[in-house]
Motif scaffolding. Structure first.
Motif, PDB file in Angstrom:
ATOM      1  N   ARG A 179      65.794 103.047  48.241  1.00 19.96           N
ATOM      2  CA  ARG A 179      66.963 103.372  47.359  1.00 19.96           C
ATOM      3  C   ARG A 179      68.179 103.193  47.961  1.00 19.96           C
ATOM      4  O   ARG A 179      69.654 103.199  47.243  1.00 19.96           O
ATOM      5  CB  ARG A 179      66.841 105.093  47.411  1.00 19.96           C
ATOM      6  CG  ARG A 179      65.252 105.088  46.743  1.00 19.96           C
ATOM      7  CD  ARG A 179      65.348 106.077  45.464  1.00 19.96           C
ATOM      8  NE  ARG A 179      66.357 106.567  45.276  1.00 19.96           N
ATOM      9  CZ  ARG A 179      66.535 108.144  45.195  1.00 19.96           C
ATOM     10  NH1 ARG A 179      65.861 109.014  45.472  1.00 19.96           N
ATOM     11  NH2 ARG A 179      67.456 108.131  44.129  1.00 19.96           N
ATOM     12  N   ARG A 180      67.833 103.198  49.710  1.00 18.85           N
ATOM     13  CA  ARG A 180      69.683 103.384  49.965  1.00 18.85           C
ATOM     14  C   ARG A 180      69.764 101.912  49.830  1.00 18.85           C
ATOM     15  O   ARG A 180      71.448 101.958  49.804  1.00 18.85           O
ATOM     16  CB  ARG A 180      69.379 103.986  51.790  1.00 18.85           C
ATOM     17  CG  ARG A 180      69.247 105.608  52.006  1.00 18.85           C
ATOM     18  CD  ARG A 180      68.557 105.577  53.476  1.00 18.85           C
ATOM     19  NE  ARG A 180      67.575 106.367  53.599  1.00 18.85           N
ATOM     20  CZ  ARG A 180      67.886 108.179  53.826  1.00 18.85           C
ATOM     21  NH1 ARG A 180      68.997 108.149  54.282  1.00 18.85           N
ATOM     22  NH2 ARG A 180      67.157 108.940  53.948  1.00 18.85           N
ATOM     23  N   ALA A 181      69.023 101.028  50.569  1.00 20.65           N
ATOM     24  CA  ALA A 181      70.074  99.855  50.499  1.00 20.65           C
ATOM     25  C   ALA A 181      70.085  99.301  48.482  1.00 20.65           C
ATOM     26  O   ALA A 181      71.516  98.756  49.246  1.00 20.65           O
ATOM     27  CB  ALA A 181      68.684  98.816  50.527  1.00 20.65           C
ATOM     28  N   VAL A 182      69.637 100.335  48.084  1.00 24.36           N
ATOM     29  CA  VAL A 182      70.462  99.414  46.708  1.00 24.36           C
ATOM     30  C   VAL A 182      71.706 100.173  46.861  1.00 24.36           C
ATOM     31  O   VAL A 182      72.181  99.796  45.605  1.00 24.36           O
ATOM     32  CB  VAL A 182      69.352  99.739  45.833  1.00 24.36           C
ATOM     33  CG1 VAL A 182      69.353  99.889  44.060  1.00 24.36           C
ATOM     34  CG2 VAL A 182      67.848  99.679  45.690  1.00 24.36           C
ATOM     35  N   GLU A 183      71.631 101.709  46.617  1.00 26.20           N
ATOM     36  CA  GLU A 183      72.808 102.575  46.386  1.00 26.20           C
ATOM     37  C   GLU A 183      74.218 101.671  47.250  1.00 26.20           C
ATOM     38  O   GLU A 183      75.037 101.380  46.934  1.00 26.20           O
ATOM     39  CB  GLU A 183      73.029 103.453  46.464  1.00 26.20           C
ATOM     40  CG  GLU A 183      73.796 104.299  46.810  1.00 26.20           C
ATOM     41  CD  GLU A 183      74.437 104.554  45.699  1.00 26.20           C
ATOM     42  OE1 GLU A 183      74.379 104.702  44.644  1.00 26.20           O
ATOM     43  OE2 GLU A 183      75.648 105.453  44.924  1.00 26.20           O
ATOM     44  N   ALA A 184      73.508 100.741  48.790  1.00 21.91           N
ATOM     45  CA  ALA A 184      74.659  99.877  49.213  1.00 21.91           C
ATOM     46  C   ALA A 184      74.678  99.348  49.042  1.00 21.91           C
ATOM     47  O   ALA A 184      76.312  98.483  48.853  1.00 21.91           O
ATOM     48  CB  ALA A 184      74.041 100.332  50.791  1.00 21.91           C
ATOM     49  N   PHE A 213      60.014  97.726  52.972  1.00 24.34           N
ATOM     50  CA  PHE A 213      59.930  98.091  51.464  1.00 24.34           C
ATOM     51  C   PHE A 213      59.183  97.845  50.701  1.00 24.34           C
ATOM     52  O   PHE A 213      58.444  96.526  51.751  1.00 24.34           O
ATOM     53  CB  PHE A 213      61.385  97.271  51.583  1.00 24.34           C
ATOM     54  CG  PHE A 213      62.773  97.372  52.507  1.00 24.34           C
ATOM     55  CD1 PHE A 213      63.093  98.562  52.020  1.00 24.34           C
ATOM     56  CD2 PHE A 213      62.886  97.213  53.397  1.00 24.34           C
ATOM     57  CE1 PHE A 213      64.554  99.080  52.701  1.00 24.34           C
ATOM     58  CE2 PHE A 213      63.838  97.659  53.506  1.00 24.34           C
ATOM     59  CZ  PHE A 213      65.396  97.762  53.327  1.00 24.34           C
ATOM     60  N   ASP A 214      59.139  98.197  49.707  1.00 26.90           N
ATOM     61  CA  ASP A 214      57.864  97.980  48.821  1.00 26.90           C
ATOM     62  C   ASP A 214      57.803  95.855  47.873  1.00 26.90           C
ATOM     63  O   ASP A 214      57.970  95.239  47.834  1.00 26.90           O
ATOM     64  CB  ASP A 214      57.500  98.752  47.307  1.00 26.90           C
ATOM     65  CG  ASP A 214      56.312  99.628  48.215  1.00 26.90           C
ATOM     66  OD1 ASP A 214      55.898  99.215  49.099  1.00 26.90           O
ATOM     67  OD2 ASP A 214      57.284 100.709  47.808  1.00 26.90           O
ATOM     68  N   THR A 215      59.994  96.640  47.215  1.00 28.76           N
ATOM     69  CA  THR A 215      60.182  95.346  47.128  1.00 28.76           C
ATOM     70  C   THR A 215      61.223  95.101  47.641  1.00 28.76           C
ATOM     71  O   THR A 215      62.499  96.062  47.857  1.00 28.76           O
ATOM     72  CB  THR A 215      60.756  95.339  45.596  1.00 28.76           C
ATOM     73  OG1 THR A 215      61.242  96.767  45.422  1.00 28.76           O
ATOM     74  CG2 THR A 215      59.556  95.664  44.505  1.00 28.76           C
ATOM     75  N   LYS A 216      61.595  94.131  48.281  1.00 29.65           N
ATOM     76  CA  LYS A 216      62.906  93.649  48.870  1.00 29.65           C
ATOM     77  C   LYS A 216      63.978  93.714  48.418  1.00 29.65           C
ATOM     78  O   LYS A 216      64.203  93.269  46.684  1.00 29.65           O
ATOM     79  CB  LYS A 216      62.854  91.994  49.285  1.00 29.65           C
ATOM     80  CG  LYS A 216      63.629  91.432  50.626  1.00 29.65           C
ATOM     81  CD  LYS A 216      63.519  90.273  51.171  1.00 29.65           C
ATOM     82  CE  LYS A 216      64.760  90.172  51.663  1.00 29.65           C
ATOM     83  NZ  LYS A 216      65.812  90.664  51.498  1.00 29.65           N
ATOM     84  N   PRO A 217      64.970  94.948  48.916  1.00 28.52           N
ATOM     85  CA  PRO A 217      66.677  95.337  47.364  1.00 28.52           C
ATOM     86  C   PRO A 217      67.163  93.786  48.087  1.00 28.52           C
ATOM     87  O   PRO A 217      67.223  93.568  48.548  1.00 28.52           O
ATOM     88  CB  PRO A 217      66.981  96.348  48.422  1.00 28.52           C
ATOM     89  CG  PRO A 217      66.694  96.539  49.523  1.00 28.52           C
ATOM     90  CD  PRO A 217      65.022  95.705  50.021  1.00 28.52           C
ATOM     91  N   GLU A 260      71.743  92.101  52.541  1.00 23.29           N
ATOM     92  CA  GLU A 260      70.575  91.404  53.534  1.00 23.29           C
ATOM     93  C   GLU A 260      70.652  93.023  54.505  1.00 23.29           C
ATOM     94  O   GLU A 260      71.247  93.613  55.200  1.00 23.29           O
ATOM     95  CB  GLU A 260      71.235  90.572  54.889  1.00 23.29           C
ATOM     96  CG  GLU A 260      70.631  90.138  55.722  1.00 23.29           C
ATOM     97  CD  GLU A 260      71.767  89.614  56.793  1.00 23.29           C
ATOM     98  OE1 GLU A 260      71.594  89.118  58.183  1.00 23.29           O
ATOM     99  OE2 GLU A 260      73.345  89.029  56.324  1.00 23.29           O
ATOM    100  N   VAL A 261      68.852  92.971  54.934  1.00 22.26           N
ATOM    101  CA  VAL A 261      68.355  94.568  55.866  1.00 22.26           C
ATOM    102  C   VAL A 261      68.580  93.677  57.069  1.00 22.26           C
ATOM    103  O   VAL A 261      67.896  92.342  57.583  1.00 22.26           O
ATOM    104  CB  VAL A 261      66.977  94.803  55.165  1.00 22.26           C
ATOM    105  CG1 VAL A 261      66.541  95.260  56.061  1.00 22.26           C
ATOM    106  CG2 VAL A 261      67.396  94.771  53.744  1.00 22.26           C
ATOM    107  N   VAL A 262      68.596  94.153  57.528  1.00 21.48           N
ATOM    108  CA  VAL A 262      69.257  93.876  59.470  1.00 21.48           C
ATOM    109  C   VAL A 262      67.708  94.332  60.087  1.00 21.48           C
ATOM    110  O   VAL A 262      68.507  95.908  60.417  1.00 21.48           O
ATOM    111  CB  VAL A 262      70.409  93.702  60.263  1.00 21.48           C
ATOM    112  CG1 VAL A 262      70.297  93.025  62.042  1.00 21.48           C
ATOM    113  CG2 VAL A 262      71.404  92.765  60.268  1.00 21.48           C
ATOM    114  N   LYS A 263      66.934  93.947  60.532  1.00 19.34           N
ATOM    115  CA  LYS A 263      65.736  95.375  61.733  1.00 19.34           C
ATOM    116  C   LYS A 263      66.086  95.491  63.118  1.00 19.34           C
ATOM    117  O   LYS A 263      65.832  93.913  63.514  1.00 19.34           O
ATOM    118  CB  LYS A 263      64.533  94.429  60.909  1.00 19.34           C
ATOM    119  CG  LYS A 263      63.889  95.198  59.170  1.00 19.34           C
ATOM    120  CD  LYS A 263      62.619  95.046  58.950  1.00 19.34           C
ATOM    121  CE  LYS A 263      62.400  95.558  57.515  1.00 19.34           C
ATOM    122  NZ  LYS A 263      60.944  95.315  57.031  1.00 19.34           N
ATOM    123  N   VAL A 264      65.961  96.397  63.632  1.00 22.10           N
ATOM    124  CA  VAL A 264      66.194  95.969  64.722  1.00 22.10           C
ATOM    125  C   VAL A 264      65.551  97.673  65.088  1.00 22.10           C
ATOM    126  O   VAL A 264      65.014  98.776  64.840  1.00 22.10           O
ATOM    127  CB  VAL A 264      68.233  96.881  65.001  1.00 22.10           C
ATOM    128  CG1 VAL A 264      69.127  95.706  64.928  1.00 22.10           C
ATOM    129  CG2 VAL A 264      68.658  98.204  64.244  1.00 22.10           C
TER     130      VAL A 264
END
Ligand code: TYD
Ligand code: MG
Length: 453
Positions: free
Chosen positions: A408-413, A429-433, A437-441
């Motif tokens: 939800r945070r990613a969608v708002e962003a 993530f259940d569904t990729k926003p 781009e999601v950067v995982k660290v």
């Protein structure tokens, strides 16, 4: 009638607990020198507060009827949402905040914006004329709003019964007094009694009551805990008096969720609802400034983005200063220690100042990552691109932990035009926003490599 006697008791002026003897330190809240002496009348027992519809015999829980609470809309979408969908009939809502923050303004604006509700507005602080002048300034329809300047609770309840309003507003608890209690208005025992009397009235009549209470410098409503126990809902105003933005937060709600928040802007015509807080909390300066990072945070149920600012400079005096506005300074110290021990950044001899945009007070742990990035950005004098935001908690070993509702945070962003969000490697993530781009660290070194490369 029982004979009345008086005795001396001691109240803690911080938490409101009562003791029979004086103590230097309150055992309940641990504060020093907060005991105040009070003479109280005994032998006259005030009627107990009872809840209407309360069964007088134990009954099987499954037989208790659960019709939805009867709610009244206050006309302001944001205030209604905070309350859980309007004010519940017969409930007592405490609205707290520092003097001058806008409690009287909001509580007058509500009935003016909703003339369908017959409102009795009791003021103990201002004259009827002053309230009228404010009402003129606010605009709206004053045809169904009665103003009553009074501080004696007996008279107020008498009028309230006669008028039978749809909403009763009492401004403020500190100025009201019950003649049955032998102490001055604003004292702990009066505040307790005024609130209990209003609760009795609300429950008995089904009329919702909004009670305004000032908050002392320490951020507690005078006699704080006692009031919070008594009332059904506590809404608290926060914000810097200098700034135009005000945050109203629900910190207790017997009929809805807490940790919801609404943002208002103080304008020349009263408080304006800010429906989309991200817009005000994200800077307009674009790129190029170091020391800022955007956090994608969640307050209650609503994701929004805001700016974290940090300033790191060489300590002028022997010991480095650490100061945080809107953020727990102990948490800041912990994050700085993690940066030092786990990632080798020497910040021991640096002053670190941290500020949350808009005078917000942040408790969401997802903010850790943005704090660290703002500190590093200021330290390296490297500006983070304006379309990047962060949501992650930082652990003691420097690992970055996942946060709740990352999607939800990613969608708002993404909705606000951000192109990249940094989250923990362990985020699922259940569904990729879409559209971001999601950067995982996994840890701080990985974050530094990905961000400051
Ligand atoms: P107020 O609502 O009286 O605060 P409280 O009841 O919490 O003590 O006052 C809020 C402040 O806002 C006050 O300093 C004047 C200012 N104000 C505006 O800027 N615009 C307005 O329309 C009004 C009514 C007040
Ligand atoms: Mg006021």
């Amino acid at each position: 009638m029982a004979s009345t006697k008086s005795k001396t008791v001691y109240f803690c002026s911080n938490c409101g607990n009562e003791y029979s003897k004086w103590m230097g330190r309150c055992p309940a809240c641990g504060e020093w020198n907060t005991m105040v002496e009070k003479e109280v009348v005994t032998g006259k027992r005030p009627a107990a507060v009872s809840v209407p519809g309360a069964g007088h015999k134990p009954m099987p829980l499954k037989e208790v009827s659960t019709t939805a609470e009867d709610r009244v809309s206050l006309g302001s979408a944001e205030v209604d949402r905070l309350l859980g969908g309007g004010i519940v009939k017969g409930s007592l809502v405490l609205m707290g905040g520092e003097p001058g923050i806008g409690k009287s303004t909001l509580s007058l604006q509500l009935p003016l914006g909703r003339p369908e509700l017959k409102t009795l507005y009791v003021t103990g602080e201002e004259s009827v004329k002053q309230v009228k002048m404010r009402a003129d300034r606010l605009g709206g329809d004053a045809s169904n709003c009665l103003i009553y300047s009074e501080t004696d609770m007996t008279a107020i309840l008498e009028e309230a019964e006669k008028v039978a309003p749809d909403l009763l507003i009492v401004d403020s608890v500190q100025t009201m007094y019950c003649p049955s209690v032998d102490s001055t208005a604003g004292s702990v025992s009066q505040i307790k009694e005024v609130a209990a009397t209003l609760l009795r009235f609300a429950k008995g009549s089904g009329i919702p009551v909004i009670l305004i209470g000032h908050i002392t410098k320490e951020g507690t409503i005078a006699g704080p805990k006692i009031l919070e126990h008594i009332v059904d809902v506590v809404l608290q105003f926060e914000g810097e008096n200098r700034g135009a933005y005000r945050v109203l937060r629900s910190i207790k709600n017997r009929f809805g969720s807490t940790s919801e928040l609404a943002v208002f802007e103080m304008t020349g015509k009263g408080l304006r609802e800010v429906e989309n807080p991200s817009e005000m909390l994200i800077p307009m300066h674009g790129e190029g400034l170091s020391g800022t990072a955007i956090c994608a945070m969640l307050d209650g149920n609503r994701p929004f983005l805001f700016e974290v600012q940090a300033l790191v400079s060489s300590a002028v005096y022997g010991t480095a200063q650490r100061s945080a506005t809107g953020f727990d300074v102990r948490r800041l110290n912990m994050l700085l220690a993690v940066l030092e021990r786990r990632a080798g950044f020497k910040l021991g001899q640096k002053d670190v100042f941290l500020n949350m945009a808009g005078g917000l007070r942040i408790t969401d742990p997802a903010c850790d990552l943005a704090v660290i990035c703002a500190v590093l950005s200021s330290n390296f004098d490297y500006s983070i691109p304006a379309d990047v935001c962060f949501a992650g908690e930082v652990g003691l070993s420097g690992e970055i932990r996942p946060v709740s509702q990352a999607a939800r945070r990613a969608v708002e962003a993404a909705r606000l035009g951000f192109k990249k969000i940094f989250v923990s490697s362990y985020t699922h993530f259940d569904t990729k926003p879409d559209g971001i781009e999601v950067v995982k660290v996994a840890d701080i070194p990985a974050l530094v490599r990905a961000l400051f490369k």
